[in-house]
Design an enzyme around this catalytic site. Structure first.
Site, PDB file in Angstrom:
ATOM      1  N   ASP A 200     -25.194  -0.318  32.335  1.00  0.00           N
ATOM      2  CA  ASP A 200     -24.470  -0.454  31.071  1.00  0.00           C
ATOM      3  C   ASP A 200     -24.548  -1.918  30.624  1.00  0.00           C
ATOM      4  O   ASP A 200     -24.399  -2.830  31.452  1.00  0.00           O
ATOM      5  CB  ASP A 200     -23.003  -0.040  31.258  1.00  0.00           C
ATOM      6  CG  ASP A 200     -22.251   0.004  29.936  1.00  0.00           C
ATOM      7  OD1 ASP A 200     -22.298   1.047  29.276  1.00  0.00           O
ATOM      8  OD2 ASP A 200     -21.629  -1.029  29.577  1.00  0.00           O
ATOM      9  N   ILE A 201     -24.844  -2.127  29.339  1.00  0.00           N
ATOM     10  CA  ILE A 201     -24.908  -3.491  28.813  1.00  0.00           C
ATOM     11  C   ILE A 201     -23.490  -4.039  28.705  1.00  0.00           C
ATOM     12  O   ILE A 201     -22.623  -3.434  28.065  1.00  0.00           O
ATOM     13  CB  ILE A 201     -25.609  -3.513  27.441  1.00  0.00           C
ATOM     14  CG1 ILE A 201     -27.034  -2.954  27.563  1.00  0.00           C
ATOM     15  CG2 ILE A 201     -25.649  -4.937  26.872  1.00  0.00           C
ATOM     16  CD1 ILE A 201     -27.747  -2.792  26.237  1.00  0.00           C
ATOM     17  N   ASN A 208     -21.934  -6.084  18.948  1.00  0.00           N
ATOM     18  CA  ASN A 208     -21.966  -5.379  17.656  1.00  0.00           C
ATOM     19  C   ASN A 208     -20.965  -5.963  16.674  1.00  0.00           C
ATOM     20  O   ASN A 208     -21.269  -6.183  15.496  1.00  0.00           O
ATOM     21  CB  ASN A 208     -21.681  -3.891  17.865  1.00  0.00           C
ATOM     22  CG  ASN A 208     -22.941  -3.078  18.114  1.00  0.00           C
ATOM     23  OD1 ASN A 208     -24.036  -3.480  17.751  1.00  0.00           O
ATOM     24  ND2 ASN A 208     -22.779  -1.931  18.749  1.00  0.00           N
ATOM     25  N   ASP A 217     -28.878  -3.369  17.866  1.00  0.00           N
ATOM     26  CA  ASP A 217     -30.053  -2.511  18.045  1.00  0.00           C
ATOM     27  C   ASP A 217     -31.180  -3.265  18.745  1.00  0.00           C
ATOM     28  O   ASP A 217     -31.876  -2.705  19.608  1.00  0.00           O
ATOM     29  CB  ASP A 217     -30.544  -1.986  16.697  1.00  0.00           C
ATOM     30  CG  ASP A 217     -29.624  -0.918  16.111  1.00  0.00           C
ATOM     31  OD1 ASP A 217     -28.735  -0.434  16.844  1.00  0.00           O
ATOM     32  OD2 ASP A 217     -29.799  -0.581  14.930  1.00  0.00           O
ATOM     33  N   GLU A 243     -24.811   2.280  24.929  1.00  0.00           N
ATOM     34  CA  GLU A 243     -25.469   1.161  25.605  1.00  0.00           C
ATOM     35  C   GLU A 243     -25.747   1.471  27.075  1.00  0.00           C
ATOM     36  O   GLU A 243     -25.946   0.575  27.890  1.00  0.00           O
ATOM     37  CB  GLU A 243     -24.605  -0.098  25.503  1.00  0.00           C
ATOM     38  CG  GLU A 243     -23.278  -0.033  26.212  1.00  0.00           C
ATOM     39  CD  GLU A 243     -22.145   0.530  25.355  1.00  0.00           C
ATOM     40  OE1 GLU A 243     -20.979   0.181  25.609  1.00  0.00           O
ATOM     41  OE2 GLU A 243     -22.434   1.319  24.426  1.00  0.00           O
TER      42      GLU A 243
END
Length: 322
Positions: A200-201, A208, A217, A243
């Site tokens: 997971d980022i 965002n 993106d 993500e």
């Protein structure tokens, strides 16, 4: 006997026969012109092959258009056909033609050719053994070959859209788990190791919110590219939501999976993004688990998910084995 009832003379009979013969010749010529016109307008190659002599005895006019090669050379030497087949498809093309000869049945073949100008094209070639004996009484394999390059490209694009995440190009969630189930079953049957990874980022919502969705993106795309770069040929990688990405490593134990995860971690750490003069990097949290006795695929997913969230709780930007 009335003069009007006299039988035609020999000369008149011969004249009538010649006129009839000329009419037949003319009708034959008209039929030949019609067939030639139909063949000339057909965007497919009709062909006939003498198996015993290993030579092409007929090929229609579309051959030169589709293959970009000389029909005269083909009729003179069968190697001209062999040389036009894409090397990776040569064995299949030869084997399938031999199968038609042996079984006498229709064979629908698809293979690639290299045109005379070097362009690679896809062909659909439907062939069978002709029931009639022609060209000296030899048994012929006859067929019709059609250029299906555009159809293949469309099929490939439809498959890509159905299986790939549009934004990142990685496998989408549905395709990932369909393929994962296959790999899981193979590993279970063979008793070979299998590792499952979730990543997971970190702080993606802040990216965002602070930099906009377009930048977000780009982050997703670059992380996906890192995954594609680091993973091995037989590994499975996909974006399974937001993500979050997943990877499956066949024939890979926990230590090997951790080494891959560490390389991925370093690649992501090297990423830099710029937005209105501000530069920032990203990190990922990863969880890894191994296939165990009695596991189903959902068990691996659940353990990797729990390990990934444990990595989050430990400060992020790290790897946890579960």
């Amino acid at each position: 006997m009335d003069d009007n009832d006299q039988a035609p003379s020999e000369l008149e009979t011969l004249t009538l026969a010649l006129l009839h013969s000329r009419g037949e010749v003319e009708r034959l010529r008209e039929r030949e012109l019609l067939v030639s016109s139909l063949l000339g307008g057909l965007n497919a190659v009709l062909w006939a092959f003498d198996w015993e002599q290993q030579r092409v005895v007929y090929v229609s006019p579309a051959y030169e258009q589709i293959f970009g090669r000389s029909a005269a050379l083909l009729l003179a030497d069968y190697n001209e056909w062999l040389n036009s087949i894409y090397p990776d498809d040569m064995e299949y093309a030869a084997r399938s033609l031999a199968s038609v000869h042996e079984l006498g049945s229709v064979e629908q073949r698809e293979y690639r050719i290299i045109r005379g100008d070097g362009e690679v094209r896809w062909l659909s070639d439907k062939c069978f053994v002709s029931p009639s004996k022609l060209f000296g009484g030899q048994s012929l394999i006859v067929g019709i070959a059609e250029d299906i390059t555009e159809k293949k490209a469309l099929q490939s694009e439809l498959h890509r859209l159905a299986t790939r995440d549009v934004l990142t190009g990685a496998s989408n969630r549905r395709h990932f788990f369909e393929c994962a189930e296959v790999l899981f079953t193979e590993a279970r049957s063979s008793g070979s190791p299998l590792s499952f990874l979730l990543l997971d980022i970190d702080d993606f919502k802040k990216i965002n919110d602070g930099h906009g969705h377009q930048v977000g993106d780009r982050v997703l795309q670059r992380v996906a590219h890192c995954g594609a770069y680091v993973l091995r040929r037989d590994d499975l990688f996909g974006r399974i939501g937001g993500e979050e990405f997943a990877a499956l490593f066949p024939n890979c134990d926990a230590e090997q999976a951790r080494q891959v995860a560490e390389r991925l971690q370093r690649e992501v750490q090297r990423l830099q993004f710029a937005n209105y003069g501000e530069s920032f990097g990203v990190t990922i949290s990863q969880g890894i688990t191994m296939l165990g006795e009695g596991d189903v695929l959902d068990d691996l997913y659940a353990r990797a998910d729990a390990a990934m969230y444990q990595a989050k709780r430990q400060g992020k930007d790290c790897i946890v084995l579960g």
